[in-house]
Design a protein around this motif. Structure first.
Motif, PDB file in Angstrom:
ATOM      1  N   VAL B 113     -14.114  30.197 -53.829  1.00  0.00           N
ATOM      2  CA  VAL B 113     -13.321  29.717 -52.686  1.00  0.00           C
ATOM      3  C   VAL B 113     -14.104  29.924 -51.389  1.00  0.00           C
ATOM      4  O   VAL B 113     -14.194  29.022 -50.540  1.00  0.00           O
ATOM      5  N   LYS B 114     -14.724  31.082 -51.244  1.00  0.00           N
ATOM      6  CA  LYS B 114     -15.521  31.341 -50.032  1.00  0.00           C
ATOM      7  C   LYS B 114     -16.646  30.296 -49.904  1.00  0.00           C
ATOM      8  O   LYS B 114     -16.870  29.750 -48.815  1.00  0.00           O
ATOM      9  N   ALA B 115     -17.330  30.056 -51.008  1.00  0.00           N
ATOM     10  CA  ALA B 115     -18.460  29.120 -50.955  1.00  0.00           C
ATOM     11  C   ALA B 115     -17.976  27.722 -50.561  1.00  0.00           C
ATOM     12  O   ALA B 115     -18.661  27.003 -49.823  1.00  0.00           O
ATOM     13  N   ARG B 116     -16.787  27.350 -51.043  1.00  0.00           N
ATOM     14  CA  ARG B 116     -16.296  25.994 -50.723  1.00  0.00           C
ATOM     15  C   ARG B 116     -15.676  25.929 -49.335  1.00  0.00           C
ATOM     16  O   ARG B 116     -15.697  24.863 -48.700  1.00  0.00           O
ATOM     17  N   VAL B 117     -15.150  27.030 -48.842  1.00  0.00           N
ATOM     18  CA  VAL B 117     -14.703  27.050 -47.446  1.00  0.00           C
ATOM     19  C   VAL B 117     -15.929  26.877 -46.545  1.00  0.00           C
ATOM     20  O   VAL B 117     -15.908  26.106 -45.569  1.00  0.00           O
ATOM     21  N   ARG B 118     -17.007  27.570 -46.885  1.00  0.00           N
ATOM     22  CA  ARG B 118     -18.232  27.439 -46.067  1.00  0.00           C
ATOM     23  C   ARG B 118     -18.737  25.998 -46.103  1.00  0.00           C
ATOM     24  O   ARG B 118     -19.176  25.458 -45.081  1.00  0.00           O
ATOM     25  N   MET B 119     -18.671  25.378 -47.276  1.00  0.00           N
ATOM     26  CA  MET B 119     -19.071  23.968 -47.379  1.00  0.00           C
ATOM     27  C   MET B 119     -18.222  23.106 -46.448  1.00  0.00           C
ATOM     28  O   MET B 119     -18.721  22.240 -45.739  1.00  0.00           O
ATOM     29  N   THR B 120     -16.901  23.379 -46.444  1.00  0.00           N
ATOM     30  CA  THR B 120     -15.992  22.600 -45.585  1.00  0.00           C
ATOM     31  C   THR B 120     -16.366  22.775 -44.119  1.00  0.00           C
ATOM     32  O   THR B 120     -16.387  21.812 -43.342  1.00  0.00           O
ATOM     33  N   VAL B 121     -16.679  24.008 -43.752  1.00  0.00           N
ATOM     34  CA  VAL B 121     -17.094  24.279 -42.367  1.00  0.00           C
ATOM     35  C   VAL B 121     -18.351  23.467 -42.031  1.00  0.00           C
ATOM     36  O   VAL B 121     -18.411  22.768 -41.008  1.00  0.00           O
ATOM     37  N   LEU B 122     -19.346  23.535 -42.907  1.00  0.00           N
ATOM     38  CA  LEU B 122     -20.626  22.862 -42.611  1.00  0.00           C
ATOM     39  C   LEU B 122     -20.451  21.351 -42.496  1.00  0.00           C
ATOM     40  O   LEU B 122     -21.035  20.709 -41.616  1.00  0.00           O
ATOM     41  N   PHE B 123     -19.630  20.764 -43.376  1.00  0.00           N
ATOM     42  CA  PHE B 123     -19.473  19.310 -43.313  1.00  0.00           C
ATOM     43  C   PHE B 123     -18.630  18.885 -42.110  1.00  0.00           C
ATOM     44  O   PHE B 123     -18.811  17.788 -41.596  1.00  0.00           O
ATOM     45  N   GLU B 124     -17.736  19.757 -41.638  1.00  0.00           N
ATOM     46  CA  GLU B 124     -17.010  19.424 -40.410  1.00  0.00           C
ATOM     47  C   GLU B 124     -17.927  19.566 -39.193  1.00  0.00           C
ATOM     48  O   GLU B 124     -17.915  18.732 -38.293  1.00  0.00           O
ATOM     49  N   VAL B 125     -18.758  20.604 -39.190  1.00  0.00           N
ATOM     50  CA  VAL B 125     -19.738  20.720 -38.095  1.00  0.00           C
ATOM     51  C   VAL B 125     -20.690  19.529 -38.148  1.00  0.00           C
ATOM     52  O   VAL B 125     -21.089  18.980 -37.108  1.00  0.00           O
ATOM     53  N   SER B 126     -21.014  19.099 -39.360  1.00  0.00           N
ATOM     54  CA  SER B 126     -21.862  17.922 -39.532  1.00  0.00           C
ATOM     55  C   SER B 126     -21.265  16.720 -38.801  1.00  0.00           C
ATOM     56  O   SER B 126     -21.955  15.991 -38.085  1.00  0.00           O
ATOM     57  N   ARG B 127     -19.955  16.537 -38.974  1.00  0.00           N
ATOM     58  CA  ARG B 127     -19.285  15.406 -38.316  1.00  0.00           C
ATOM     59  C   ARG B 127     -19.259  15.598 -36.807  1.00  0.00           C
ATOM     60  O   ARG B 127     -19.579  14.696 -36.040  1.00  0.00           O
ATOM     61  N   GLN B 128     -18.905  16.804 -36.389  1.00  0.00           N
ATOM     62  CA  GLN B 128     -18.801  17.070 -34.946  1.00  0.00           C
ATOM     63  C   GLN B 128     -20.138  16.906 -34.237  1.00  0.00           C
ATOM     64  O   GLN B 128     -20.203  16.418 -33.114  1.00  0.00           O
ATOM     65  N   GLU B 129     -21.185  17.336 -34.886  1.00  0.00           N
ATOM     66  CA  GLU B 129     -22.493  17.398 -34.229  1.00  0.00           C
ATOM     67  C   GLU B 129     -23.409  16.233 -34.592  1.00  0.00           C
ATOM     68  O   GLU B 129     -24.554  16.188 -34.139  1.00  0.00           O
ATOM     69  N   SER B 130     -22.914  15.316 -35.433  1.00  0.00           N
ATOM     70  CA  SER B 130     -23.786  14.258 -35.962  1.00  0.00           C
ATOM     71  C   SER B 130     -25.068  14.870 -36.527  1.00  0.00           C
ATOM     72  O   SER B 130     -26.188  14.511 -36.125  1.00  0.00           O
ATOM     73  N   ALA B 131     -24.885  15.810 -37.409  1.00  0.00           N
ATOM     74  CA  ALA B 131     -26.025  16.543 -37.977  1.00  0.00           C
ATOM     75  C   ALA B 131     -25.883  16.567 -39.498  1.00  0.00           C
ATOM     76  O   ALA B 131     -24.810  16.856 -40.013  1.00  0.00           O
ATOM     77  N   LEU B 132     -26.963  16.267 -40.191  1.00  0.00           N
ATOM     78  CA  LEU B 132     -26.924  16.292 -41.658  1.00  0.00           C
ATOM     79  C   LEU B 132     -26.906  17.739 -42.170  1.00  0.00           C
ATOM     80  O   LEU B 132     -27.561  18.603 -41.589  1.00  0.00           O
ATOM     81  N   VAL B 133     -26.160  17.962 -43.245  1.00  0.00           N
ATOM     82  CA  VAL B 133     -26.111  19.311 -43.810  1.00  0.00           C
ATOM     83  C   VAL B 133     -27.404  19.581 -44.592  1.00  0.00           C
ATOM     84  O   VAL B 133     -27.761  18.832 -45.507  1.00  0.00           O
ATOM     85  N   LEU B 134     -28.072  20.649 -44.200  1.00  0.00           N
ATOM     86  CA  LEU B 134     -29.345  21.012 -44.821  1.00  0.00           C
ATOM     87  C   LEU B 134     -29.090  21.974 -45.976  1.00  0.00           C
ATOM     88  O   LEU B 134     -28.419  22.990 -45.811  1.00  0.00           O
ATOM     89  N   GLY B 135     -29.646  21.638 -47.138  1.00  0.00           N
ATOM     90  CA  GLY B 135     -29.445  22.469 -48.322  1.00  0.00           C
ATOM     91  C   GLY B 135     -30.299  23.720 -48.300  1.00  0.00           C
ATOM     92  O   GLY B 135     -31.366  23.759 -47.669  1.00  0.00           O
ATOM     93  N   THR B 136     -29.839  24.752 -48.983  1.00  0.00           N
ATOM     94  CA  THR B 136     -30.567  26.024 -49.018  1.00  0.00           C
ATOM     95  C   THR B 136     -30.663  26.571 -50.441  1.00  0.00           C
ATOM     96  O   THR B 136     -30.927  27.756 -50.630  1.00  0.00           O
ATOM     97  N   SER B 137     -30.424  25.710 -51.444  1.00  0.00           N
ATOM     98  CA  SER B 137     -30.541  26.170 -52.838  1.00  0.00           C
ATOM     99  C   SER B 137     -31.981  26.001 -53.307  1.00  0.00           C
ATOM    100  O   SER B 137     -32.566  24.931 -53.144  1.00  0.00           O
ATOM    101  N   ASN B 138     -32.535  27.054 -53.886  1.00  0.00           N
ATOM    102  CA  ASN B 138     -33.902  26.931 -54.393  1.00  0.00           C
ATOM    103  C   ASN B 138     -33.895  26.478 -55.855  1.00  0.00           C
ATOM    104  O   ASN B 138     -32.843  26.403 -56.498  1.00  0.00           O
ATOM    105  N   LYS B 139     -35.088  26.167 -56.372  1.00  0.00           N
ATOM    106  CA  LYS B 139     -35.216  25.598 -57.715  1.00  0.00           C
ATOM    107  C   LYS B 139     -34.744  26.582 -58.782  1.00  0.00           C
ATOM    108  O   LYS B 139     -34.141  26.184 -59.782  1.00  0.00           O
TER     109      LYS B 139
END
Lengths: 284, 273
Positions: B113-139
């Motif tokens: 739930v925490k991880a998906r709340v953070r995702m929701t935050v990032l995608f809303e900031v993405s909309r507000q700021e016209s900024a693409l969400v940058l991934g941080t998962s490594n291989k």
């Protein structure tokens, strides 16, 4: 053999995927710049008018040989430098080829359809393209030329076929992805292999090599650039970077062809009849 | 020399070029990145800052009341080092509201739930700021499935998704990221005392040496054992890679029509770009 110096512009562009109109515009811009620098030939990369990872776009960006886009490039060569450009060619019977054309004096002098279509790893050309059937050298005002498209180079018989036809210059165009970043060396592992192959071709066959590889990214795949010109002694005479689009100019002297062939007369001594006999025996 | 070694300078140059090109050709000038205080998000943010400038990176810290306080201070450290202004969105209340409504009380469920709340935050900031969400998962974590689907795995572009964890460390050193961030034990910080290596049951140094052979060199289990790796670990790793395949794929569609998205309707995302 022409006695004219070959001042060439290797146009290391980053084509826009599936946007022929935008790519034609960037071609025209590069041609204008090349003409201003007195280049006599401009070499664009593989699929320069379309971008590389086309998949289903293949059918949407294909050009017939009488397409106005190709006519426009031909027209540029009435008073400007010769041009080699890459595109998807649709034949009368609706096969689609990864193709290149050599434009000169207002018309297409030669068409080449890529023979070897890589269909492994990240490549899927065999799924979308038909393969070409020959390697024919042709004469230009700049000497005798053979065109190889990317994977064609990795089959030694391709360049050998041009060698037997005594080409002066090999024009190699590619959309080569960078793969592997070994600690040693200054380019991706795939680029290192390319450099070795191209230098070997020039050395084996006593000819100049003009290599134009694109740059840019398509869905996370990086095309590593590294375009270069190699003289008939196998020396790199000009080289572009690995990241940015750029026009790489080189001035090659046809007198080097003569000297290289005096120093090491490979073509004179070559015995293709031995190969022919072997192939005949093998029923090939 | 390890199979994991790579030309650090060239890798950085390429990844910077990747972020710049894949952001701008979609008409964006900015990316938004969640800064956890860990090395993965620090490296992604550093690459993006070099690509787009400090005005082109929107860093967001998303602490929870149960987070290790060092996560926030280390995120601030990274932002300061890169010259970025950190935006902080506390996710405690949102997480609690969802957990209450869902009656979620186990730590894995709450972690998701925490991880998906953070995702929701990032995608809303993405909309507000016209900024693409940058991934941080490594291989390494993508292969092992050590991430939350549609949570921390969600992004528009990811410059480090083809780097094993040990390569992330190497590039973080190349980019001179702070030693504090580079040297602390990797943790998802979803519960107190959690560390990646403790939870996975093996070290990144060891699993990366297995993965680079198994994936990049297509090594069989026999070949890996011959190279000195323990069979039970090799089997466990291979099983995790196969078991997590679903996390790395878009949803599957039942084919009914003549052309089905992803199956025989084949276009790159960079179509027309």
């Amino acid at each position: 053999m022409s006695t004219n110096r070959l001042t060439a512009c290797i146009a290391q562009l980053s084509p826009r995927l599936g946007d022929v109109e935008a790519n034609l515009a960037s071609h025209l811009e590069a041609i204008g710049e090349a003409a201003a620098q007195d280049a006599r030939l401009v070499v664009f990369p593989e699929l320069s008018l379309t971008g590389y990872r086309l998949r289903d776009l293949t059918y949407e960006v294909a050009l017939r040989r009488d397409d106005p886009v190709l006519a426009q490039l031909a027209k540029e060569t009435r008073s400007g430098p010769d041009i080699i450009a890459g595109f998807v060619e649709e034949s009368d019977d609706h096969r689609f080829y990864n193709a290149a054309a050599y434009f000169s004096a207002g018309r297409v002098v030669h068409w080449h359809r890529k023979v070897y279509l890589p269909t492994y790893g990240l490549f899927e050309e065999g799924r979308f393209f038909a393969c070409g059937a020959d390697f024919r050298a042709f004469d230009t005002g700049l000497g005798r030329v053979g065109i190889l498209i990317c994977e064609d180079v990795w089959h030694l018989s391709s360049a050998y076929a041009y060698f037997l036809q005594s080409v002066d210059w090999l024009a190699v165009i590619s959309s080569g992805p960078g793969r592997g970043l070994p600690e040693e060396g200054k380019e991706p592992a795939s680029g290192k292999a390319w450099n070795s192959l191209l230098i070997a071709l020039a050395t084996f066959f006593n000819c100049g090599v003009l290599y134009c590889n694109r740059v840019g990214w398509e869905d996370g795949v990086k095309f590593w650039g590294g375009s270069k010109a190699i003289d008939p002694f196998g020396e790199i005479r000009a080289e572009a970077g690995q990241v940015d689009p750029e026009l790489c100019f080189v001035d090659l002297d046809p007198a080097d062809l003569r000297l290289a062939r005096i120093n090491t007369p490979i073509r004179r001594d070559e015995r293709p009849d031995l190969l022919k006999r072997l192939l005949d025996e093998m029923g090939q | 020399m390890s199979l994991l070694s790579l030309n650090r300078q060239l890798a950085v140059d390429f990844l910077v070029d990747f972020v710049r090109e894949e952001t701008r050709k979609f008409g964006f000038e900015k990316v938004v990145v969640g800064l956890s205080g860990g090395i993965d998000s620090a490296l992604s943010a550093a690459i993006a800052t070099r690509a787009l400038g400090s005005a082109g990176v929107v860093p967001v810290a998303m602490p929870h009341a149960d987070s290790d306080p060092a996560s926030l201070t280390d995120g601030q450290l990274v932002a300061d080092q890169l010259g970025l202004t950190l935006r902080t969105i506390d996710i405690t209340e949102a997480t609690a509201a969802l957990a209450r409504a869902l009656a979620t009380d186990d730590r894995v469920g709450l972690g998701n739930v925490k991880a998906r709340v953070r995702m929701t935050v990032l995608f809303e900031v993405s909309r507000q700021e016209s900024a693409l969400v940058l991934g941080t998962s490594n291989k390494t974590e993508l292969l092992l499935g050590y991430g939350t689907l549609f949570g921390d795995m969600a992004s528009a572009l990811n410059p480090i998704g083809d780097l094993y964890k040990m390569q992330v460390f190497a590039l973080a050193e190349e980019m001179a990221l702070s030693a504090r961030v580079r040297e602390k034990a990797p943790s998802a910080d979803l519960w107190s005392g959690q560390t990646d290596e403790g939870e996975l049951g093996f070290s990144y140094a060891e699993v990366d040496e297995i993965l680079v052979r198994m994936i990049d060199r297509r090594a069989t289990n026999d070949a890996l054992v011959a190279d000195g790796f323990q069979l039970d670990l090799v089997e466990r790793v291979r099983s995790r890679v196969r078991g997590a395949q679903y996390k790395r794929c878009p949803p599957i569609l039942a084919k009914v029509g003549l052309r089905t998205l992803g199956t025989d309707f084949l276009y790159q995302r960079d179509w027309g770009r």
